[in-house]
Design a protein around this motif. Structure first.
Motif, PDB file in Angstrom:
ATOM      1  N   PRO A 130       0.748  -1.068  -0.135  1.00 60.67           N
ATOM      2  CA  PRO A 130       0.009   0.073  -0.067  1.00 60.67           C
ATOM      3  C   PRO A 130       0.823   1.300   0.150  1.00 60.67           C
ATOM      4  O   PRO A 130       0.410   2.354  -0.319  1.00 60.67           O
ATOM      5  CB  PRO A 130      -0.816   0.040   1.459  1.00 60.67           C
ATOM      6  N   LEU A 131       2.122   1.274   0.569  1.00 61.07           N
ATOM      7  CA  LEU A 131       2.980   2.353   0.610  1.00 61.07           C
ATOM      8  C   LEU A 131       3.337   2.726  -0.719  1.00 61.07           C
ATOM      9  O   LEU A 131       3.258   3.853  -1.234  1.00 61.07           O
ATOM     10  CB  LEU A 131       4.177   2.169   1.436  1.00 61.07           C
ATOM     11  N   ILE A 132       3.679   1.723  -1.776  1.00 55.56           N
ATOM     12  CA  ILE A 132       4.027   1.770  -3.090  1.00 55.56           C
ATOM     13  C   ILE A 132       2.945   2.359  -3.937  1.00 55.56           C
ATOM     14  O   ILE A 132       2.977   3.448  -4.600  1.00 55.56           O
ATOM     15  CB  ILE A 132       4.506   0.592  -3.531  1.00 55.56           C
ATOM     16  N   ARG A 133       1.735   1.667  -3.601  1.00 61.03           N
ATOM     17  CA  ARG A 133       0.533   1.961  -4.119  1.00 61.03           C
ATOM     18  C   ARG A 133       0.051   3.313  -4.060  1.00 61.03           C
ATOM     19  O   ARG A 133      -0.320   4.086  -4.898  1.00 61.03           O
ATOM     20  CB  ARG A 133      -0.477   1.119  -4.036  1.00 61.03           C
ATOM     21  N   ASP A 134       0.242   3.994  -2.844  1.00 63.13           N
ATOM     22  CA  ASP A 134      -0.283   5.313  -2.420  1.00 63.13           C
ATOM     23  C   ASP A 134       0.766   6.398  -2.775  1.00 63.13           C
ATOM     24  O   ASP A 134       0.460   7.429  -2.523  1.00 63.13           O
ATOM     25  CB  ASP A 134      -0.728   5.274  -0.855  1.00 63.13           C
ATOM     26  N   ALA A 135       2.049   5.963  -2.825  1.00 62.38           N
ATOM     27  CA  ALA A 135       2.955   7.301  -3.022  1.00 62.38           C
ATOM     28  C   ALA A 135       2.824   7.792  -4.463  1.00 62.38           C
ATOM     29  O   ALA A 135       2.245   7.127  -5.322  1.00 62.38           O
ATOM     30  CB  ALA A 135       4.536   6.462  -3.110  1.00 62.38           C
ATOM     31  N   SER A 136       3.044   9.271  -4.261  1.00 59.92           N
ATOM     32  CA  SER A 136       2.556   9.893  -5.544  1.00 59.92           C
ATOM     33  C   SER A 136       3.889   9.331  -6.748  1.00 59.92           C
ATOM     34  O   SER A 136       4.798   9.039  -6.242  1.00 59.92           O
ATOM     35  CB  SER A 136       2.833  11.252  -5.409  1.00 59.92           C
ATOM     36  N   ILE A 137       3.259   9.349  -7.704  1.00 58.67           N
ATOM     37  CA  ILE A 137       4.163   9.284  -9.094  1.00 58.67           C
ATOM     38  C   ILE A 137       5.397  10.133  -9.081  1.00 58.67           C
ATOM     39  O   ILE A 137       6.472   9.409  -9.032  1.00 58.67           O
ATOM     40  CB  ILE A 137       3.335   9.448 -10.359  1.00 58.67           C
ATOM     41  N   ASP A 138       5.313  11.244  -8.736  1.00 61.00           N
ATOM     42  CA  ASP A 138       6.568  12.151  -8.945  1.00 61.00           C
ATOM     43  C   ASP A 138       7.665  11.739  -7.919  1.00 61.00           C
ATOM     44  O   ASP A 138       8.705  11.571  -8.082  1.00 61.00           O
ATOM     45  CB  ASP A 138       6.115  13.510  -8.704  1.00 61.00           C
ATOM     46  N   GLN A 139       7.049  11.664  -6.536  1.00 60.78           N
ATOM     47  CA  GLN A 139       7.763  11.197  -5.480  1.00 60.78           C
ATOM     48  C   GLN A 139       8.566   9.822  -5.898  1.00 60.78           C
ATOM     49  O   GLN A 139       9.687   9.718  -5.406  1.00 60.78           O
ATOM     50  CB  GLN A 139       7.161  11.059  -4.109  1.00 60.78           C
ATOM     51  N   LEU A 140       7.771   8.804  -6.111  1.00 62.45           N
ATOM     52  CA  LEU A 140       8.304   7.350  -6.638  1.00 62.45           C
ATOM     53  C   LEU A 140       9.511   7.331  -7.399  1.00 62.45           C
ATOM     54  O   LEU A 140      10.697   7.014  -7.339  1.00 62.45           O
ATOM     55  CB  LEU A 140       7.275   6.595  -6.883  1.00 62.45           C
ATOM     56  N   GLU A 141       9.244   8.366  -8.817  1.00 65.18           N
ATOM     57  CA  GLU A 141      10.163   8.322  -9.786  1.00 65.18           C
ATOM     58  C   GLU A 141      11.266   9.087  -9.221  1.00 65.18           C
ATOM     59  O   GLU A 141      12.375   8.736  -9.592  1.00 65.18           O
ATOM     60  CB  GLU A 141       9.544   9.174 -10.708  1.00 65.18           C
ATOM     61  N   ASP A 142      11.253  10.120  -8.244  1.00 65.91           N
ATOM     62  CA  ASP A 142      12.301  10.912  -7.915  1.00 65.91           C
ATOM     63  C   ASP A 142      13.239   9.853  -7.072  1.00 65.91           C
ATOM     64  O   ASP A 142      14.601   9.769  -6.996  1.00 65.91           O
ATOM     65  CB  ASP A 142      11.932  11.918  -6.724  1.00 65.91           C
ATOM     66  N   LEU A 143      12.612   9.131  -6.217  1.00 69.04           N
ATOM     67  CA  LEU A 143      13.427   8.024  -5.384  1.00 69.04           C
ATOM     68  C   LEU A 143      14.053   6.915  -6.233  1.00 69.04           C
ATOM     69  O   LEU A 143      15.235   6.654  -6.145  1.00 69.04           O
ATOM     70  CB  LEU A 143      12.451   7.406  -4.599  1.00 69.04           C
ATOM     71  N   ILE A 144      13.150   6.651  -7.167  1.00 70.39           N
ATOM     72  CA  ILE A 144      13.704   5.662  -8.304  1.00 70.39           C
ATOM     73  C   ILE A 144      15.096   6.016  -8.856  1.00 70.39           C
ATOM     74  O   ILE A 144      15.941   5.219  -8.819  1.00 70.39           O
ATOM     75  CB  ILE A 144      12.662   5.228  -9.136  1.00 70.39           C
ATOM     76  N   LEU A 145      14.751   6.899  -9.400  1.00 72.61           N
ATOM     77  CA  LEU A 145      15.874   7.658 -10.006  1.00 72.61           C
ATOM     78  C   LEU A 145      17.392   7.880  -9.297  1.00 72.61           C
ATOM     79  O   LEU A 145      18.437   8.031  -9.997  1.00 72.61           O
ATOM     80  CB  LEU A 145      15.695   8.863 -11.000  1.00 72.61           C
ATOM     81  N   SER A 146      17.137   7.973  -7.874  1.00 69.82           N
ATOM     82  CA  SER A 146      18.395   8.046  -7.116  1.00 69.82           C
ATOM     83  C   SER A 146      19.183   6.882  -6.886  1.00 69.82           C
ATOM     84  O   SER A 146      20.130   6.418  -6.430  1.00 69.82           O
ATOM     85  CB  SER A 146      17.855   8.705  -6.048  1.00 69.82           C
ATOM     86  N   LEU A 147      18.387   5.709  -7.395  1.00 71.76           N
ATOM     87  CA  LEU A 147      19.151   4.157  -7.099  1.00 71.76           C
ATOM     88  C   LEU A 147      20.134   3.937  -8.028  1.00 71.76           C
ATOM     89  O   LEU A 147      20.164   4.413  -9.220  1.00 71.76           O
ATOM     90  CB  LEU A 147      17.877   3.134  -7.149  1.00 71.76           C
ATOM     91  N   ARG A 148      20.868   2.964  -7.748  1.00 72.37           N
ATOM     92  CA  ARG A 148      21.782   2.511  -8.635  1.00 72.37           C
ATOM     93  C   ARG A 148      21.089   1.414  -9.616  1.00 72.37           C
ATOM     94  O   ARG A 148      20.169   1.169  -9.499  1.00 72.37           O
ATOM     95  CB  ARG A 148      22.616   1.359  -7.880  1.00 72.37           C
ATOM     96  N   PRO A 149      21.750   1.688 -10.777  1.00 72.69           N
ATOM     97  CA  PRO A 149      21.032   0.839 -11.945  1.00 72.69           C
ATOM     98  C   PRO A 149      21.136  -0.620 -12.255  1.00 72.69           C
ATOM     99  O   PRO A 149      20.744  -1.339 -12.986  1.00 72.69           O
ATOM    100  CB  PRO A 149      21.799   1.418 -13.304  1.00 72.69           C
TER     101      PRO A 149
END
Length: 194
Positions: A130-149
């Motif tokens: 539910p945390l993933i489902r309810d996170a805003s798309i922008d917040q999720l994408e900002d977090l994702i793009l800070s991760l290693r590839p």
């Protein structure tokens, strides 16, 4: 952030991962092996498979790739006060970025559809979905793009056997049966998705 539509099914996600691995293997086998957490032997095998064989390999009921830093993002979503350690500064190639986003968007879509099934398909504790489902798309994408590839291939040993079977021109039914057996017999941690 992205106006692009995502195909939220596991088949397209898995196929994209194998295709990306093949492309990276053509450039640098050693780097591709490190990046996907597999042996050079498996990379060579996958690189030799024809596109229809990759389609077969991708047809499984679970995600075959896991982002290396997935647990950091899940911990942050669970506890926003958690500060992730500094992560490598290598720039993501466009294909890596797209694959990373595709993974999380598919996970989010599956969680929105069925929490129990998504928990099994991605091996993520059901209470985190539910945390993933309810996170805003922008917040999720900002977090994702800070991760290693980097991505890790799930169940490397069975994948290697399956790639050998495909190379040996086993029937599609035999390959699909082994894929199904290996993915459904994986030792999912029952506590994580109950």
């Amino acid at each position: 952030m992205l106006g692009q539509r995502w195909i939220h099914d596991l088949n397209s996600l898995n196929r994209r991962g194998w295709t990306l691995m093949r492309e990276f293997a053509r450039v640098d086998i050693k780097q591709a092996a490190l990046q996907f957490g597999v042996s050079k032997r498996l990379i060579h095998r996958i690189a030799r498979l024809p596109p229809p064989a990759i389609q077969v390999l991708a047809r499984v009921p679970v995600a075959q790739f896991v982002p290396a830093d997935r647990d950091l993002l899940l911990r942050f979503l669970e506890d926003p006060s958690f500060v992730a350690p500094s992560i490598g500064s290598r720039e993501l190639a466009a294909e890596e970025r797209e694959f990373n986003l595709h993974y999380w968007h598919t996970l989010r879509a599956q969680a929105d559809s069925d929490l129990v099934q998504a928990s099994v398909q991605f091996n993520v504790h059901r209470r985190l979905l539910p945390l993933i489902r309810d996170a805003s798309i922008d917040q999720l994408e900002d977090l994702i793009l800070s991760l290693r590839p980097e991505f890790r291939v799930v169940d490397v040993q069975n994948i290697e056997v399956i790639a050998m079977l495909i190379e040996a021109e086993a029937s599609e039914q035999e390959v699909q049966h082994l894929l199904f057996c290996s993915t459904t017999a994986n030792s999912f941690d029952l506590e994580r998705w109950s």
